[in-house]
Design a protein around this motif. Sequence first.
Motif, mmCIF file in Angstrom:
data_model
loop_
_atom_site.group_PDB
_atom_site.id
_atom_site.type_symbol
_atom_site.label_atom_id
_atom_site.label_comp_id
_atom_site.label_asym_id
_atom_site.label_seq_id
_atom_site.Cartn_x
_atom_site.Cartn_y
_atom_site.Cartn_z
ATOM 1 N N LEU A 116 -1.770 1.545 -15.494
ATOM 2 C CA LEU A 116 -2.283 0.609 -14.484
ATOM 3 C C LEU A 116 -1.904 -0.796 -14.916
ATOM 4 O O LEU A 116 -2.505 -1.378 -15.822
ATOM 5 N N LEU A 117 -0.864 -1.373 -14.278
ATOM 6 C CA LEU A 117 -0.349 -2.682 -14.681
ATOM 7 C C LEU A 117 -1.224 -3.828 -14.166
ATOM 8 O O LEU A 117 -1.425 -4.819 -14.874
ATOM 9 N N ALA A 118 -1.733 -3.706 -12.967
ATOM 10 C CA ALA A 118 -2.559 -4.784 -12.377
ATOM 11 C C ALA A 118 -3.460 -4.183 -11.314
ATOM 12 O O ALA A 118 -3.151 -3.132 -10.733
ATOM 13 N N ARG A 119 -4.585 -4.870 -11.038
ATOM 14 C CA ARG A 119 -5.520 -4.430 -10.014
ATOM 15 C C ARG A 119 -6.254 -5.655 -9.471
ATOM 16 O O ARG A 119 -6.432 -6.656 -10.159
ATOM 17 N N ASP A 120 -6.697 -5.537 -8.240
ATOM 18 C CA ASP A 120 -7.385 -6.651 -7.603
ATOM 19 C C ASP A 120 -8.228 -6.104 -6.469
ATOM 20 O O ASP A 120 -7.888 -5.077 -5.867
ATOM 21 N N VAL A 121 -9.335 -6.797 -6.175
ATOM 22 C CA VAL A 121 -10.222 -6.437 -5.077
ATOM 23 C C VAL A 121 -10.591 -7.706 -4.321
ATOM 24 O O VAL A 121 -10.834 -8.754 -4.922
ATOM 25 N N GLN A 122 -10.606 -7.603 -3.013
ATOM 26 C CA GLN A 122 -10.959 -8.735 -2.167
ATOM 27 C C GLN A 122 -11.514 -8.224 -0.855
ATOM 28 O O GLN A 122 -11.350 -7.054 -0.510
ATOM 29 N N THR A 123 -12.170 -9.121 -0.155
ATOM 30 C CA THR A 123 -12.718 -8.755 1.148
ATOM 31 C C THR A 123 -11.583 -8.483 2.117
ATOM 32 O O THR A 123 -10.568 -9.169 2.135
ATOM 33 N N HIS A 124 -11.753 -7.437 2.904
ATOM 34 C CA HIS A 124 -10.710 -7.068 3.848
ATOM 35 C C HIS A 124 -10.517 -8.205 4.848
ATOM 36 O O HIS A 124 -11.475 -8.696 5.444
ATOM 37 N N PRO A 125 -9.253 -8.620 5.065
ATOM 38 C CA PRO A 125 -9.039 -9.782 5.942
ATOM 39 C C PRO A 125 -9.261 -9.493 7.421
ATOM 40 O O PRO A 125 -9.527 -10.418 8.203
#
Length: 260
Positions: A166-175
């Motif tokens: 797993l090189l990178a991960r991110d979470v954000q509110t769905h646009p």
Amino acid sequence: MYTQCPECLSVFSVDARTLAQAHGFVMCGHCGGSFDCIATLADQLPPEPFTELPSHEPGVEPPRLESAVYRPKPEAAADETLPLRDDFVDLTVTPRFARESRANRPRRWPWIIACLLLLFGLLAQLGWALRDTLIADATIGPLLQQTCAVFQCRLPQVHDVSKLRLLARDVQTHPTVAGALMISAMVRNDASFTQPWPVVTIRLSDGNGKTIAMRRLNPYEYLDDIDALRRGLAPGASTALVFEVEDPGHQAVAFDMGFE
């Protein structure tokens, strides 16, 4: 004349012809035992009751016959003055038993071919049973891939999540979707073989580390490309994955991602 079986003590009547057939060695018709009938040969039976006929000790030397009744004349000797000519002295003859043994010798090549086919079948079954280990091997795996590329075949995909990074991960509110989260990740296959797409596990936890939501996503749930799903994750390849999950609320402050 009479003789007696030493095993069952049965008494039999014999004649000179019976004695001459096997030189006095006969078989008892009652118990089946074999014995020398001359040892108990008697002209007359003793008065009854009797148990055994008297045995005769064998002579040390055979009796010598002196009174000849008839002696044939010797044949005339062949004339030895003339040498006999052998016209077949240089002829080589193969014995009949040798010809028959050579003709009846069984052919071994069908058995050799059958044994080789069975051996190849056994090796194929063993290779299929150990296919994951052979494909994952750093030495044998590339050779199998090259061989399969020559014959235009496809090796079965081997599943090894320990080789996924797993090189990178991110979470954000769905646009665009209210009440939803959009999670993205960059995954790389460090294995030397193609792997099937893994099952992705996403956990959302609160500030105390307690899991408040979890989701297991199969490959067909997060991957829309059917061809890419069939090909799998190539060795050394990196890909971006995007997941859409329901927002559990403000309690979710951390998330974790794993592969199965």
